[in-house]
Design a protein around this motif. Structure first.
Motif, PDB file in Angstrom:
ATOM      1  N   HIS A   1       0.852  -1.197   0.000  1.00 47.94           N
ATOM      2  CA  HIS A   1       0.000   0.000   0.000  1.00 47.94           C
ATOM      3  C   HIS A   1       0.882   1.238   0.000  1.00 47.94           C
ATOM      4  O   HIS A   1       1.585   1.494   0.985  1.00 47.94           O
ATOM      5  CB  HIS A   1      -0.906  -0.002   1.238  1.00 47.94           C
ATOM      6  N   PHE A   2       0.862   1.996  -1.097  1.00 51.32           N
ATOM      7  CA  PHE A   2       1.595   3.269  -1.148  1.00 51.32           C
ATOM      8  C   PHE A   2       0.713   4.363  -0.571  1.00 51.32           C
ATOM      9  O   PHE A   2      -0.470   4.469  -0.917  1.00 51.32           O
ATOM     10  CB  PHE A   2       1.951   3.633  -2.595  1.00 51.32           C
ATOM     11  N   ILE A   3       1.289   5.162   0.307  1.00 46.25           N
ATOM     12  CA  ILE A   3       0.517   6.239   0.932  1.00 46.25           C
ATOM     13  C   ILE A   3       1.318   7.531   0.747  1.00 46.25           C
ATOM     14  O   ILE A   3       2.400   7.701   1.328  1.00 46.25           O
ATOM     15  CB  ILE A   3       0.295   5.954   2.436  1.00 46.25           C
ATOM     16  N   THR A   4       0.811   8.423  -0.095  1.00 48.22           N
ATOM     17  CA  THR A   4       1.509   9.680  -0.350  1.00 48.22           C
ATOM     18  C   THR A   4       0.541  10.669  -1.013  1.00 48.22           C
ATOM     19  O   THR A   4      -0.629  10.353  -1.206  1.00 48.22           O
ATOM     20  CB  THR A   4       2.789   9.453  -1.183  1.00 48.22           C
ATOM     21  N   TYR A   5       1.045  11.877  -1.327  1.00 51.02           N
ATOM     22  CA  TYR A   5       0.116  12.931  -1.771  1.00 51.02           C
ATOM     23  C   TYR A   5      -0.151  12.930  -3.274  1.00 51.02           C
ATOM     24  O   TYR A   5      -1.001  13.660  -3.746  1.00 51.02           O
ATOM     25  CB  TYR A   5       0.602  14.314  -1.319  1.00 51.02           C
ATOM     26  N   ARG A   6       0.606  12.126  -4.017  1.00 55.19           N
ATOM     27  CA  ARG A   6       0.379  12.033  -5.464  1.00 55.19           C
ATOM     28  C   ARG A   6       0.839  10.659  -5.932  1.00 55.19           C
ATOM     29  O   ARG A   6       1.721  10.058  -5.318  1.00 55.19           O
ATOM     30  CB  ARG A   6       1.183  13.114  -6.201  1.00 55.19           C
TER      31      ARG A   6
ATOM     32  N   SER B   1       1.374   2.048 -13.905  1.00 48.07           N
ATOM     33  CA  SER B   1       0.501   1.085 -14.574  1.00 48.07           C
ATOM     34  C   SER B   1      -0.067   0.128 -13.523  1.00 48.07           C
ATOM     35  O   SER B   1       0.469   0.023 -12.414  1.00 48.07           O
ATOM     36  CB  SER B   1       1.279   0.287 -15.634  1.00 48.07           C
ATOM     37  N   PHE B   2      -1.130  -0.560 -13.903  1.00 48.36           N
ATOM     38  CA  PHE B   2      -1.780  -1.465 -12.958  1.00 48.36           C
ATOM     39  C   PHE B   2      -0.845  -2.619 -12.591  1.00 48.36           C
ATOM     40  O   PHE B   2      -0.164  -3.173 -13.443  1.00 48.36           O
ATOM     41  CB  PHE B   2      -3.067  -2.051 -13.563  1.00 48.36           C
ATOM     42  N   GLN B   3      -0.834  -2.946 -11.343  1.00 46.01           N
ATOM     43  CA  GLN B   3      -0.079  -4.133 -10.916  1.00 46.01           C
ATOM     44  C   GLN B   3      -0.819  -4.841  -9.799  1.00 46.01           C
ATOM     45  O   GLN B   3      -1.315  -4.201  -8.863  1.00 46.01           O
ATOM     46  CB  GLN B   3       1.332  -3.719 -10.457  1.00 46.01           C
ATOM     47  N   GLN B   4      -0.848  -6.156  -9.927  1.00 44.96           N
ATOM     48  CA  GLN B   4      -1.472  -7.001  -8.910  1.00 44.96           C
ATOM     49  C   GLN B   4      -0.824  -6.734  -7.545  1.00 44.96           C
ATOM     50  O   GLN B   4       0.385  -6.542  -7.479  1.00 44.96           O
ATOM     51  CB  GLN B   4      -1.222  -8.468  -9.337  1.00 44.96           C
ATOM     52  N   ASN B   5      -1.622  -6.701  -6.495  1.00 44.86           N
ATOM     53  CA  ASN B   5      -1.136  -6.536  -5.101  1.00 44.86           C
ATOM     54  C   ASN B   5      -0.661  -5.135  -4.748  1.00 44.86           C
ATOM     55  O   ASN B   5      -0.082  -4.937  -3.679  1.00 44.86           O
ATOM     56  CB  ASN B   5       0.030  -7.493  -4.763  1.00 44.86           C
ATOM     57  N   VAL B   6      -0.842  -4.185  -5.661  1.00 48.50           N
ATOM     58  CA  VAL B   6      -0.407  -2.813  -5.352  1.00 48.50           C
ATOM     59  C   VAL B   6      -1.635  -1.917  -5.161  1.00 48.50           C
ATOM     60  O   VAL B   6      -2.546  -1.929  -5.979  1.00 48.50           O
ATOM     61  CB  VAL B   6       0.468  -2.235  -6.493  1.00 48.50           C
TER      62      VAL B   6
END
Ligand code: GMT
Length: 381
Positions: A33-38, A45-50
Protein backbone atom coordinates in the motif's frame (compact mmCIF):
# COMPACT_ATOMS: atom_id res chain seq x y z
CA UNK A 1 3.00 -9.50 4.43
CA UNK A 2 0.87 -6.38 4.17
CA UNK A 3 3.26 -3.47 3.86
CA UNK A 4 2.56 0.26 3.90
CA UNK A 5 5.11 2.37 1.99
CA UNK A 6 5.32 6.11 2.55
CA UNK A 7 7.50 8.13 0.16
CA UNK A 8 7.80 11.27 -1.90
CA UNK A 9 6.07 10.62 -5.21
CA UNK A 10 8.49 12.78 -7.21
CA UNK A 11 11.42 11.86 -9.45
CA UNK A 12 13.89 12.03 -6.51
CA UNK A 13 15.97 8.95 -5.76
CA UNK A 14 14.16 8.08 -2.53
CA UNK A 15 10.76 8.03 -4.24
CA UNK A 16 12.10 6.00 -7.16
CA UNK A 17 13.68 3.46 -4.86
CA UNK A 18 10.60 3.18 -2.62
CA UNK A 19 8.34 2.67 -5.61
CA UNK A 20 10.56 0.05 -7.21
CA UNK A 21 10.84 -1.72 -3.86
CA UNK A 22 7.05 -1.78 -3.47
CA UNK A 23 6.54 -3.09 -7.00
CA UNK A 24 9.19 -5.76 -6.43
CA UNK A 25 7.59 -6.86 -3.15
CA UNK A 26 4.16 -6.99 -4.79
CA UNK A 27 5.53 -9.27 -7.53
CA UNK A 28 6.67 -11.63 -4.79
CA UNK A 29 3.12 -11.82 -3.44
CA UNK A 30 3.19 -9.21 -0.68
CA UNK A 31 0.35 -6.73 -0.52
CA UNK A 32 1.79 -3.24 -0.86
CA UNK A 33 0.00 0.00 0.00
CA UNK A 34 1.60 3.27 -1.15
CA UNK A 35 0.52 6.24 0.93
CA UNK A 36 1.51 9.68 -0.35
CA UNK A 37 0.12 12.93 -1.77
CA UNK A 38 0.38 12.03 -5.46
CA UNK A 39 0.65 8.88 -7.55
CA UNK A 40 4.40 8.05 -7.43
CA UNK A 41 6.17 8.80 -10.72
CA UNK A 42 7.16 5.18 -11.30
CA UNK A 43 3.77 3.74 -10.28
CA UNK A 44 2.31 4.29 -13.70
CA UNK A 45 0.50 1.08 -14.57
CA UNK A 46 -1.78 -1.47 -12.96
CA UNK A 47 -0.08 -4.13 -10.92
CA UNK A 48 -1.47 -7.00 -8.91
CA UNK A 49 -1.14 -6.54 -5.10
CA UNK A 50 -0.41 -2.81 -5.35
CA UNK A 51 -2.71 -0.22 -3.78
CA UNK A 52 -2.41 3.54 -3.71
CA UNK A 53 -3.90 5.81 -1.04
CA UNK A 54 -3.78 9.52 -1.73
CA UNK A 55 -3.32 11.96 1.11
CA UNK A 56 -5.38 15.03 0.40
CA UNK A 57 -4.40 18.10 2.30
CA UNK A 58 -7.01 20.36 3.86
CA UNK A 59 -7.14 23.77 2.29
CA UNK A 60 -8.38 26.37 4.76
CA UNK A 61 -7.81 30.14 4.59
CA UNK A 62 -6.20 30.13 8.05
CA UNK A 63 -3.37 27.89 6.86
CA UNK A 64 -0.49 29.62 5.22
CA UNK A 65 1.16 26.19 5.19
CA UNK A 66 -1.31 23.32 4.89
CA UNK A 67 -0.55 20.74 7.64
CA UNK A 68 0.55 17.76 5.51
CA UNK A 69 2.02 15.94 8.52
CA UNK A 70 -1.37 15.84 10.23
CA UNK A 71 -3.16 14.71 7.08
CA UNK A 72 -0.58 11.99 6.46
CA UNK A 73 -0.71 10.72 10.06
CA UNK A 74 -4.51 10.50 9.89
CA UNK A 75 -4.29 8.63 6.59
CA UNK A 76 -1.74 6.20 8.01
CA UNK A 77 -4.02 5.42 10.95
CA UNK A 78 -6.89 4.80 8.55
CA UNK A 79 -4.94 2.59 6.13
CA UNK A 80 -3.20 0.55 8.86
CA UNK A 81 -6.59 -0.22 10.41
CA UNK A 82 -8.62 -0.86 7.29
CA UNK A 83 -6.02 -2.60 5.15
CA UNK A 84 -4.77 -4.39 8.27
CA UNK A 85 -1.12 -3.59 7.59
CA UNK A 86 1.63 -5.60 9.28
CA UNK A 87 4.35 -3.00 8.93
CA UNK A 88 4.91 0.61 7.85
CA UNK A 89 8.05 1.41 5.87
CA UNK A 90 8.74 5.11 5.46
CA UNK A 91 11.32 6.51 3.04
CA UNK A 92 13.15 9.79 3.76
CA UNK A 93 13.11 10.70 7.44
CA UNK A 94 11.54 14.15 7.09
CA UNK A 95 8.69 14.29 7.96
CA UNK A 96 7.84 10.63 7.41
CA UNK A 97 9.59 9.10 10.44
CA UNK A 98 7.95 11.57 12.84
CA UNK A 99 4.55 11.15 11.20
CA UNK A 100 4.83 7.36 11.40
CA UNK A 101 5.60 7.68 15.11
CA UNK A 102 2.51 9.80 15.62
CA UNK A 103 0.33 7.30 13.75
CA UNK A 104 1.85 4.48 15.81
CA UNK A 105 1.00 6.24 19.06
CA UNK A 106 -2.57 6.90 17.94
CA UNK A 107 -3.03 3.26 16.97
CA UNK A 108 -1.62 2.18 20.33
CA UNK A 109 -4.49 3.94 22.08
CA UNK A 110 -6.69 1.42 20.30
CA UNK A 111 -4.47 -1.50 21.30
CA UNK A 112 -3.07 -1.87 17.77
CA UNK A 113 0.66 -1.92 17.28
CA UNK A 114 2.25 -1.45 13.88
CA UNK A 115 6.05 -1.51 13.69
CA UNK A 116 7.67 1.26 11.65
CA UNK A 117 10.85 1.14 9.61
CA UNK A 118 12.61 4.29 8.44
CA UNK A 119 14.95 4.25 5.47
CA UNK A 120 17.44 7.11 5.40
CA UNK A 121 18.22 8.18 1.86
CA UNK A 122 20.72 11.01 2.04
CA UNK A 123 19.73 14.64 2.11
CA UNK A 124 17.26 13.81 4.90
CA UNK A 125 20.44 13.47 7.00
CA UNK A 126 23.23 15.29 5.21
CA UNK A 127 21.52 18.54 4.18
CA UNK A 128 18.06 18.92 5.62
CA UNK A 129 18.15 16.63 8.63
CA UNK A 130 21.29 18.07 10.15
CA UNK A 131 19.83 21.57 9.85
CA UNK A 132 18.92 22.89 13.32
CA UNK A 133 15.41 23.59 12.09
CA UNK A 134 14.76 19.84 11.87
CA UNK A 135 17.50 18.03 13.80
CA UNK A 136 15.74 17.36 17.16
CA UNK A 137 12.72 15.82 15.45
CA UNK A 138 14.88 13.80 13.05
CA UNK A 139 16.97 12.38 15.88
CA UNK A 140 13.94 11.61 18.03
CA UNK A 141 11.96 9.97 15.26
CA UNK A 142 14.88 7.81 14.08
CA UNK A 143 15.26 6.60 17.66
CA UNK A 144 11.53 5.86 17.83
CA UNK A 145 11.52 3.76 14.64
CA UNK A 146 11.44 0.02 15.23
CA UNK A 147 13.93 -0.46 12.42
CA UNK A 148 16.26 1.89 10.60
CA UNK A 149 18.05 1.29 7.32
CA UNK A 150 20.52 3.46 5.40
CA UNK A 151 21.35 3.16 1.72
CA UNK A 152 25.13 3.08 2.20
CA UNK A 153 27.82 2.55 4.83
CA UNK A 154 28.78 6.17 4.38
CA UNK A 155 25.26 7.40 5.19
CA UNK A 156 25.09 5.13 8.22
CA UNK A 157 28.30 6.65 9.59
CA UNK A 158 27.25 10.19 8.79
CA UNK A 159 24.00 9.58 10.67
CA UNK A 160 25.87 8.24 13.68
CA UNK A 161 28.22 11.25 13.53
CA UNK A 162 25.44 13.85 13.35
CA UNK A 163 22.95 12.39 15.81
CA UNK A 164 22.82 10.42 19.04
CA UNK A 165 21.28 7.27 17.63
CA UNK A 166 20.40 4.45 20.00
CA UNK A 167 19.18 1.80 17.58
CA UNK A 168 21.12 -0.23 15.05
CA UNK A 169 21.21 1.04 11.50
CA UNK A 170 21.12 -1.70 8.91
CA UNK A 171 22.77 -0.88 5.59
CA UNK A 172 20.73 -2.01 2.60
CA UNK A 173 22.13 -0.56 -0.58
CA UNK A 174 20.12 0.85 -3.47
CA UNK A 175 19.25 -1.69 -6.15
CA UNK A 176 18.61 -1.91 -9.87
CA UNK A 177 16.11 -3.88 -11.92
CA UNK A 178 18.06 -5.46 -14.77
CA UNK A 179 14.86 -6.31 -16.61
CA UNK A 180 14.60 -2.61 -17.31
CA UNK A 181 18.14 -1.26 -17.09
CA UNK A 182 20.30 -2.99 -19.66
CA UNK A 183 22.16 -1.89 -22.75
CA UNK A 184 19.78 -2.39 -25.66
CA UNK A 185 20.55 -1.46 -29.23
CA UNK A 186 19.33 2.08 -29.78
CA UNK A 187 21.54 3.00 -32.72
CA UNK A 188 18.85 5.19 -34.25
CA UNK A 189 19.00 7.38 -31.10
CA UNK A 190 22.77 7.46 -31.30
CA UNK A 191 22.65 8.64 -34.90
CA UNK A 192 20.18 11.37 -34.03
CA UNK A 193 22.21 12.62 -31.05
CA UNK A 194 25.72 12.15 -32.42
CA UNK A 195 25.44 11.94 -36.23
CA UNK A 196 29.21 12.07 -36.75
CA UNK A 197 30.05 9.42 -34.18
CA UNK A 198 30.81 11.91 -31.41
CA UNK A 199 31.30 10.58 -27.87
CA UNK A 200 28.17 10.97 -25.72
CA UNK A 201 28.45 12.09 -22.10
CA UNK A 202 25.38 12.06 -19.89
CA UNK A 203 24.15 13.34 -16.54
CA UNK A 204 20.77 12.73 -14.92
CA UNK A 205 19.55 14.39 -11.75
CA UNK A 206 16.94 16.61 -10.20
CA UNK A 207 19.08 19.68 -10.96
CA UNK A 208 19.61 20.74 -7.40
CA UNK A 209 22.69 22.67 -6.22
CA UNK A 210 24.05 19.58 -4.49
CA UNK A 211 24.49 17.94 -7.93
CA UNK A 212 27.03 20.61 -9.07
CA UNK A 213 25.81 20.63 -12.65
CA UNK A 214 28.17 23.52 -13.38
CA UNK A 215 30.98 20.97 -12.91
CA UNK A 216 29.32 18.62 -15.40
CA UNK A 217 29.36 21.43 -17.95
CA UNK A 218 32.94 22.50 -17.17
CA UNK A 219 34.17 18.89 -17.47
CA UNK A 220 32.33 18.57 -20.75
CA UNK A 221 33.91 21.78 -22.03
CA UNK A 222 37.39 20.37 -21.48
CA UNK A 223 36.42 17.09 -23.17
CA UNK A 224 34.81 18.91 -26.07
CA UNK A 225 37.95 21.02 -26.55
CA UNK A 226 39.92 17.89 -27.43
CA UNK A 227 37.40 15.52 -29.03
CA UNK A 228 34.05 15.68 -30.85
CA UNK A 229 31.44 15.07 -28.18
CA UNK A 230 27.88 15.74 -27.05
CA UNK A 231 26.41 16.12 -23.56
CA UNK A 232 22.92 15.01 -22.57
CA UNK A 233 21.47 16.65 -19.47
CA UNK A 234 18.43 14.71 -18.29
CA UNK A 235 16.11 15.94 -15.56
CA UNK A 236 14.81 19.24 -14.33
CA UNK A 237 14.97 21.38 -11.24
CA UNK A 238 16.01 24.69 -9.73
CA UNK A 239 19.45 24.87 -11.38
CA UNK A 240 18.30 24.32 -14.94
CA UNK A 241 17.91 27.90 -16.00
CA UNK A 242 21.28 29.08 -14.73
CA UNK A 243 22.90 26.05 -16.37
CA UNK A 244 21.34 26.98 -19.71
CA UNK A 245 22.88 30.45 -19.29
CA UNK A 246 26.29 28.87 -18.53
CA UNK A 247 26.07 26.77 -21.72
CA UNK A 248 25.38 29.93 -23.73
CA UNK A 249 28.28 31.80 -22.10
CA UNK A 250 30.63 28.93 -22.95
CA UNK A 251 29.32 28.72 -26.51
CA UNK A 252 28.32 25.08 -26.07
CA UNK A 253 24.61 25.24 -26.88
CA UNK A 254 24.96 23.19 -30.08
CA UNK A 255 26.59 20.35 -28.20
CA UNK A 256 24.62 20.20 -24.97
CA UNK A 257 21.02 19.06 -24.97
CA UNK A 258 18.70 19.69 -22.06
CA UNK A 259 16.21 16.86 -22.36
CA UNK A 260 14.07 17.58 -19.30
CA UNK A 261 12.48 14.70 -17.41
CA UNK A 262 12.54 11.45 -19.34
CA UNK A 263 10.74 8.27 -18.39
CA UNK A 264 12.80 5.89 -20.51
CA UNK A 265 16.20 6.95 -19.15
CA UNK A 266 17.61 3.52 -19.94
CA UNK A 267 17.22 4.17 -23.68
CA UNK A 268 19.40 7.27 -23.44
CA UNK A 269 21.92 5.55 -21.18
CA UNK A 270 22.10 2.78 -23.79
CA UNK A 271 23.71 5.16 -26.29
CA UNK A 272 25.98 6.93 -23.79
CA UNK A 273 29.73 6.51 -23.34
CA UNK A 274 30.31 8.19 -19.98
CA UNK A 275 28.19 9.25 -16.99
CA UNK A 276 29.21 12.31 -14.96
CA UNK A 277 28.28 12.67 -11.27
CA UNK A 278 30.28 15.47 -9.60
CA UNK A 279 27.90 15.77 -6.59
CA UNK A 280 28.80 17.73 -3.49
CA UNK A 281 27.09 15.08 -1.40
CA UNK A 282 25.59 11.76 -2.48
CA UNK A 283 24.58 9.01 -0.11
CA UNK A 284 24.72 6.30 -2.76
CA UNK A 285 24.20 7.56 -6.31
CA UNK A 286 21.31 5.57 -7.75
CA UNK A 287 21.66 7.45 -11.05
CA UNK A 288 25.25 6.22 -11.38
CA UNK A 289 24.11 2.66 -10.70
CA UNK A 290 21.46 2.96 -13.43
CA UNK A 291 24.18 4.08 -15.84
CA UNK A 292 26.52 1.24 -14.84
CA UNK A 293 23.74 -1.32 -15.37
CA UNK A 294 23.58 0.02 -18.94
CA UNK A 295 27.36 -0.48 -19.25
CA UNK A 296 28.25 3.18 -18.91
CA UNK A 297 31.40 3.97 -16.87
CA UNK A 298 31.27 6.83 -14.38
CA UNK A 299 33.50 9.79 -13.61
CA UNK A 300 32.33 11.17 -10.29
CA UNK A 301 33.26 12.96 -7.13
CA UNK A 302 34.28 10.87 -4.16
CA UNK A 303 31.49 12.27 -1.96
CA UNK A 304 29.54 10.14 0.53
CA UNK A 305 28.66 6.65 -0.67
CA UNK A 306 29.69 7.06 -4.32
CA UNK A 307 32.95 5.09 -3.78
CA UNK A 308 30.82 2.11 -2.67
CA UNK A 309 29.38 2.01 -6.21
CA UNK A 310 31.92 3.58 -8.57
CA UNK A 311 35.26 1.85 -8.07
CA UNK A 312 38.24 4.04 -8.93
CA UNK A 313 40.22 2.65 -11.86
CA UNK A 314 37.71 -0.16 -12.48
CA UNK A 315 34.24 1.14 -13.23
CA UNK A 316 35.35 4.74 -13.76
CA UNK A 317 37.28 7.31 -11.78
CA UNK A 318 36.77 9.42 -8.65
CA UNK A 319 38.06 12.91 -7.87
CA UNK A 320 37.61 15.44 -5.08
CA UNK A 321 34.42 17.52 -5.11
CA UNK A 322 34.95 20.53 -7.39
CA UNK A 323 38.15 19.23 -9.01
CA UNK A 324 36.88 19.57 -12.57
CA UNK A 325 40.37 19.45 -14.11
CA UNK A 326 41.01 15.97 -12.70
CA UNK A 327 37.52 14.81 -13.66
CA UNK A 328 38.07 16.11 -17.21
CA UNK A 329 41.47 14.40 -17.40
CA UNK A 330 39.86 11.08 -16.41
CA UNK A 331 36.95 11.56 -18.81
CA UNK A 332 39.37 12.20 -21.70
CA UNK A 333 41.46 9.19 -20.67
CA UNK A 334 38.44 6.85 -20.89
CA UNK A 335 36.89 8.37 -23.99
CA UNK A 336 40.07 8.45 -26.03
CA UNK A 337 40.94 4.79 -25.50
CA UNK A 338 38.49 2.25 -26.96
CA UNK A 339 40.07 -0.65 -25.09
CA UNK A 340 39.88 1.11 -21.74
CA UNK A 341 36.31 2.19 -22.42
CA UNK A 342 35.24 -1.35 -23.23
CA UNK A 343 37.03 -2.75 -20.11
CA UNK A 344 35.32 -0.15 -17.93
CA UNK A 345 31.98 -0.93 -19.55
CA UNK A 346 32.35 -4.62 -18.61
CA UNK A 347 33.50 -3.75 -15.08
CA UNK A 348 30.62 -1.30 -14.60
CA UNK A 349 28.07 -3.96 -15.47
CA UNK A 350 29.78 -6.52 -13.23
CA UNK A 351 29.78 -4.14 -10.27
CA UNK A 352 26.15 -3.12 -10.90
CA UNK A 353 25.15 -6.79 -10.69
CA UNK A 354 26.10 -6.74 -6.98
CA UNK A 355 23.14 -4.40 -6.52
CA UNK A 356 20.54 -6.31 -8.52
CA UNK A 357 16.94 -6.27 -7.34
CA UNK A 358 17.15 -10.05 -6.85
CA UNK A 359 19.98 -9.64 -4.33
CA UNK A 360 18.70 -6.63 -2.41
CA UNK A 361 14.94 -7.27 -2.19
CA UNK A 362 15.30 -10.33 0.08
CA UNK A 363 17.39 -8.17 2.43
CA UNK A 364 14.35 -5.93 2.95
CA UNK A 365 12.01 -8.93 3.33
CA UNK A 366 14.30 -10.52 5.92
CA UNK A 367 14.62 -7.23 7.75
CA UNK A 368 10.82 -6.78 7.89
CA UNK A 369 10.49 -10.30 9.28
CA UNK A 370 13.22 -9.68 11.83
CA UNK A 371 11.49 -6.50 13.05
CA UNK A 372 8.12 -8.24 13.18
CA UNK A 373 9.62 -11.12 15.16
CA UNK A 374 11.50 -9.00 17.66
CA UNK A 375 9.67 -5.74 18.31
CA UNK A 376 7.63 -5.33 21.45
CA UNK A 377 6.18 -1.95 22.32
CA UNK A 378 4.66 -0.99 25.62
CA UNK A 379 3.55 -4.58 26.10
CA UNK A 380 1.64 -4.70 22.78
CA UNK A 381 2.88 -6.79 19.85
O1 GMT B 1 19.06 14.23 -4.19
C1 GMT B 1 18.61 13.28 -4.80
O2 GMT B 1 19.17 12.73 -5.72
C2 GMT B 1 17.27 12.76 -4.39
C3 GMT B 1 17.45 12.04 -3.14
C4 GMT B 1 16.15 11.67 -2.51
O3 GMT B 1 16.22 11.40 -1.34
O4 GMT B 1 15.09 11.67 -3.11
O5 GMT B 1 18.30 10.92 -3.43
C5 GMT B 1 18.98 10.32 -2.38
O6 GMT B 1 18.46 9.01 -2.34
C6 GMT B 1 18.87 8.13 -3.39
C7 GMT B 1 18.15 6.80 -3.19
O7 GMT B 1 18.47 6.21 -1.97
C8 GMT B 1 20.39 8.01 -3.37
O8 GMT B 1 20.83 7.11 -4.38
C9 GMT B 1 20.99 9.40 -3.61
O9 GMT B 1 22.39 9.29 -3.53
C10 GMT B 1 20.49 10.36 -2.55
N1 GMT B 1 20.91 11.71 -2.91
C11 GMT B 1 21.79 12.39 -2.16
O10 GMT B 1 22.32 11.94 -1.16
C12 GMT B 1 22.11 13.76 -2.63
Amino acid sequence: MKIGIVCYPTYGGSGVLATELGKGLAKKGHQVHFITYRQPARLNSFQQNVFYHEVSNADYPLFEYAPYDTALASKLVDVVKHANLDILHVHYAIPHAAVAYMAKKILLTEGRYVPTITTLHGTDITLVGSNRAFAPVVEFSINKSDGVTAVSDSLKHQTLDFFKIKNDIKVIHNFIDFKRFQRKNKDHFKKAIAPDGERILVHTSNFRKVKRIQDVIQVFKQVHDVMPSKLLLIGDGPERQSMEVLCRELGLCDNIRFLGRQDAIEELLAVSDLFLMPSESESFGLAALEAMACEVPVVSSNAGGIPEVNIHGETGFLADVGDVDTMAKYAIQILSDDDLLSTFRINALKKAKQFSLDQILPQYENYYQHILDTCVYEGVR
